[in-house]
Design a protein around this motif. Structure first.
Motif, PDB file in Angstrom:
ATOM      1  N   ARG A 173       0.837  -1.207   0.000  1.00  0.00           N
ATOM      2  CA  ARG A 173       0.000   0.000   0.000  1.00  0.00           C
ATOM      3  C   ARG A 173       0.874   1.260   0.000  1.00  0.00           C
ATOM      4  N   GLU A 174       1.985   1.207   0.737  1.00  0.00           N
ATOM      5  CA  GLU A 174       2.880   2.363   0.778  1.00  0.00           C
ATOM      6  C   GLU A 174       3.562   2.571  -0.575  1.00  0.00           C
ATOM      7  N   TRP A 175       3.921   1.474  -1.251  1.00  0.00           N
ATOM      8  CA  TRP A 175       4.484   1.605  -2.603  1.00  0.00           C
ATOM      9  C   TRP A 175       3.484   2.288  -3.535  1.00  0.00           C
ATOM     10  N   HIS A 176       2.249   1.841  -3.493  1.00  0.00           N
ATOM     11  CA  HIS A 176       1.214   2.363  -4.375  1.00  0.00           C
ATOM     12  C   HIS A 176       1.004   3.858  -4.130  1.00  0.00           C
ATOM     13  N   ALA A 177       0.949   4.255  -2.877  1.00  0.00           N
ATOM     14  CA  ALA A 177       0.754   5.666  -2.534  1.00  0.00           C
ATOM     15  C   ALA A 177       1.961   6.504  -2.956  1.00  0.00           C
ATOM     16  N   LEU A 178       3.161   5.935  -2.813  1.00  0.00           N
ATOM     17  CA  LEU A 178       4.375   6.666  -3.177  1.00  0.00           C
ATOM     18  C   LEU A 178       4.403   6.946  -4.672  1.00  0.00           C
ATOM     19  N   HIS A 179       4.076   5.955  -5.484  1.00  0.00           N
ATOM     20  CA  HIS A 179       4.085   6.181  -6.931  1.00  0.00           C
ATOM     21  C   HIS A 179       3.124   7.288  -7.318  1.00  0.00           C
ATOM     22  N   ALA A 180       1.915   7.249  -6.768  1.00  0.00           N
ATOM     23  CA  ALA A 180       0.923   8.278  -7.097  1.00  0.00           C
ATOM     24  C   ALA A 180       1.421   9.660  -6.687  1.00  0.00           C
ATOM     25  N   LYS A 181       2.056   9.736  -5.536  1.00  0.00           N
ATOM     26  CA  LYS A 181       2.577  11.024  -5.050  1.00  0.00           C
ATOM     27  C   LYS A 181       3.647  11.562  -5.987  1.00  0.00           C
ATOM     28  N   VAL A 182       4.573  10.703  -6.413  1.00  0.00           N
ATOM     29  CA  VAL A 182       5.661  11.136  -7.287  1.00  0.00           C
ATOM     30  C   VAL A 182       5.116  11.537  -8.656  1.00  0.00           C
ATOM     31  N   ALA A 183       4.192  10.752  -9.193  1.00  0.00           N
ATOM     32  CA  ALA A 183       3.618  11.070 -10.508  1.00  0.00           C
ATOM     33  C   ALA A 183       2.928  12.425 -10.481  1.00  0.00           C
ATOM     34  N   ARG A 184       2.102  12.649  -9.485  1.00  0.00           N
ATOM     35  CA  ARG A 184       1.350  13.908  -9.441  1.00  0.00           C
ATOM     36  C   ARG A 184       2.243  15.096  -9.128  1.00  0.00           C
ATOM     37  N   ALA A 185       3.336  14.863  -8.421  1.00  0.00           N
ATOM     38  CA  ALA A 185       4.282  15.950  -8.177  1.00  0.00           C
ATOM     39  C   ALA A 185       4.927  16.429  -9.466  1.00  0.00           C
ATOM     40  N   HIS A 186       4.947  15.569 -10.483  1.00  0.00           N
ATOM     41  CA  HIS A 186       5.504  15.931 -11.782  1.00  0.00           C
ATOM     42  C   HIS A 186       4.412  16.317 -12.780  1.00  0.00           C
ATOM     43  N   GLY A 187       3.206  16.556 -12.281  1.00  0.00           N
ATOM     44  CA  GLY A 187       2.124  17.018 -13.141  1.00  0.00           C
ATOM     45  C   GLY A 187       1.450  15.924 -13.944  1.00  0.00           C
ATOM     46  N   CYS A 188       1.677  14.664 -13.589  1.00  0.00           N
ATOM     47  CA  CYS A 188       1.130  13.542 -14.347  1.00  0.00           C
ATOM     48  C   CYS A 188      -0.136  13.009 -13.678  1.00  0.00           C
ATOM     49  N   GLU A 189      -0.908  12.222 -14.418  1.00  0.00           N
ATOM     50  CA  GLU A 189      -2.134  11.620 -13.895  1.00  0.00           C
ATOM     51  C   GLU A 189      -2.045  10.101 -13.993  1.00  0.00           C
ATOM     52  N   PRO A 190      -1.711   9.433 -12.869  1.00  0.00           N
ATOM     53  CA  PRO A 190      -1.562   7.978 -12.921  1.00  0.00           C
ATOM     54  C   PRO A 190      -2.866   7.230 -13.159  1.00  0.00           C
ATOM     55  N   GLU A 240      16.693   6.893 -11.384  1.00  0.00           N
ATOM     56  CA  GLU A 240      15.657   7.778 -11.901  1.00  0.00           C
ATOM     57  C   GLU A 240      14.490   7.904 -10.922  1.00  0.00           C
ATOM     58  N   PHE A 241      13.869   6.766 -10.588  1.00  0.00           N
ATOM     59  CA  PHE A 241      12.733   6.849  -9.674  1.00  0.00           C
ATOM     60  C   PHE A 241      13.192   7.244  -8.280  1.00  0.00           C
ATOM     61  N   ARG A 242      14.325   6.714  -7.852  1.00  0.00           N
ATOM     62  CA  ARG A 242      14.833   7.056  -6.525  1.00  0.00           C
ATOM     63  C   ARG A 242      14.994   8.569  -6.385  1.00  0.00           C
ATOM     64  N   GLY A 243      15.624   9.195  -7.389  1.00  0.00           N
ATOM     65  CA  GLY A 243      15.837  10.640  -7.327  1.00  0.00           C
ATOM     66  C   GLY A 243      14.535  11.409  -7.306  1.00  0.00           C
ATOM     67  N   ASN A 244      13.576  10.996  -8.144  1.00  0.00           N
ATOM     68  CA  ASN A 244      12.288  11.682  -8.180  1.00  0.00           C
ATOM     69  C   ASN A 244      11.505  11.480  -6.887  1.00  0.00           C
ATOM     70  N   ALA A 245      11.612  10.281  -6.299  1.00  0.00           N
ATOM     71  CA  ALA A 245      10.920  10.016  -5.040  1.00  0.00           C
ATOM     72  C   ALA A 245      11.531  10.814  -3.893  1.00  0.00           C
ATOM     73  N   GLU A 246      12.850  10.926  -3.888  1.00  0.00           N
ATOM     74  CA  GLU A 246      13.508  11.683  -2.825  1.00  0.00           C
ATOM     75  C   GLU A 246      13.135  13.158  -2.878  1.00  0.00           C
ATOM     76  N   LYS A 247      12.925  13.684  -4.084  1.00  0.00           N
ATOM     77  CA  LYS A 247      12.475  15.074  -4.213  1.00  0.00           C
ATOM     78  C   LYS A 247      11.092  15.274  -3.601  1.00  0.00           C
ATOM     79  N   CYS A 248      10.336  14.185  -3.497  1.00  0.00           N
ATOM     80  CA  CYS A 248       8.989  14.248  -2.919  1.00  0.00           C
ATOM     81  C   CYS A 248       8.986  13.865  -1.440  1.00  0.00           C
ATOM     82  N   GLY A 249      10.170  13.752  -0.849  1.00  0.00           N
ATOM     83  CA  GLY A 249      10.273  13.493   0.588  1.00  0.00           C
ATOM     84  C   GLY A 249      10.490  12.052   0.988  1.00  0.00           C
ATOM     85  N   ALA A 250      10.581  11.130   0.028  1.00  0.00           N
ATOM     86  CA  ALA A 250      10.824   9.729   0.365  1.00  0.00           C
ATOM     87  C   ALA A 250      12.255   9.546   0.852  1.00  0.00           C
TER      88      ALA A 250
END
Length: 284
Positions: A173-190, A240-250
């Motif tokens: 569940r935490e993985w799923h929420a993290l992906h959505a958070k990172v996607a939307r932080a970049h203006g995307c719609e998962p 790639e994902f690690r860097g984008n996730a860390e920018k979102c606080g992960a």
């Protein structure tokens, strides 16, 4: 001595990479899942519209497995694969060469400004592309522009909110929420799949010319779980994902926890995962 195979040409049409961020990157964990995709398992809704002479543009073609399938299905037509990554297109060209396909070429370009004249293609296809864009409607307008009158724009997108799995562990569940958070932080719609028919209307297609459907993928056997778990879990630790996730606080701990959740899921004999996709066929 056997002559070397001639690779499908790669034509550069853009001098710079787009500023749109693909949050997953093109690492091996991602490409392994992209290479698994075929016209049969990922574009069955489109196949009845194809003809031997179809001229098709495959937007965001990645390593080219689906593109090559289209080329075999349309032997008297021509298939163009487009992607913004030249390195990925090199792999696509090699794939076409390994299959001795002569009716396919690859182009470096940007879906937001397609390098083709109006009314060029019978079919314009994109698979899992719009969910990674900040303006998917503009991309659909571009796809519509290069389709000929009477032609078809075909799009398939997963819908992350509709993903379902077992066991429903906290880590997953935490993985799923993290992906959505990172996607939307970049203006995307998962959750793109459920929106495709609406986006198509906004892009200029008449509602009566839009046919929305749905498709699924499902993994549950031990072999399927190991493969899918490695592709989904593996990308979490790539830069790639690690860097984008860390920018979102992960944190590193967060990413390792999600990675472990995927390993545990893959090892669980009751592990099951299903993905729902929205699909649209839009007649111009």
């Amino acid at each position: 001595m056997q002559a070397p195979q001639k690779q499908a040409p790669i034509i550069s049409t853009s001098s710079k990479c787009p500023d749109q961020v693909y949050i997953q990157g093109h690492n091996e964990a991602v490409l392994k899942s992209h290479r698994w995709r075929t016209a049969a398992n990922s574009a069955s809704y489109l196949l009845p519209t194809l003809r031997s002479s179809t001229k098709l543009l495959d937007v965001g073609c990645g390593p080219g497995t689906m593109t090559c399938d289209f080329a075999r299905l349309c032997p008297d037509g021509h298939i163009t694969g487009l992607d913004y990554s030249a390195s990925v297109l090199a792999a696509a060209s090699a794939e076409a060469a390994s299959q001795a396909l002569t009716n396919v070429a690859f182009t470096v370009g940007d879906i937001r400004s397609l390098p083709f004249p109006d009314d060029t293609f019978d079919v314009v296809h994109a698979h899992q592309v719009l969910q990674h864009l900040s303006d998917p409607v503009h991309a659909l307008r571009e796809m519509r522009r290069v389709a000929r009158p009477g032609g078809v724009v075909a799009v398939r997108e997963s819908d992350w909110a509709a993903f379902t799995w077992w066991p429903q562990t906290r880590g997953m569940r935490e993985w799923h929420a993290l992906h959505a958070k990172v996607a939307r932080a970049h203006g995307c719609e998962p959750d793109a799949g459920r929106r495709l028919h609406v986006w198509a209307k906004e892009a200029g297609f008449e509602r009566d010319n839009i046919t929305p459907t749905a498709g699924t993928w499902c993994w549950n056997t031990p072999e399927e779980r190991q493969w899918f778990g490695s592709t989904m879990g593996g990308r979490l630790l790539e830069r790639e994902f690690r860097g984008n996730a860390e920018k979102c606080g992960a944190t590193e701990e967060d990413l390792l926890k999600c990675h472990q959740a995927w390993k545990d899921w893959a090892e669980d004999e009751d592990g099951w995962f299903a993905i729902l996709h929205g699909q649209v066929l839009c007649k111009k």
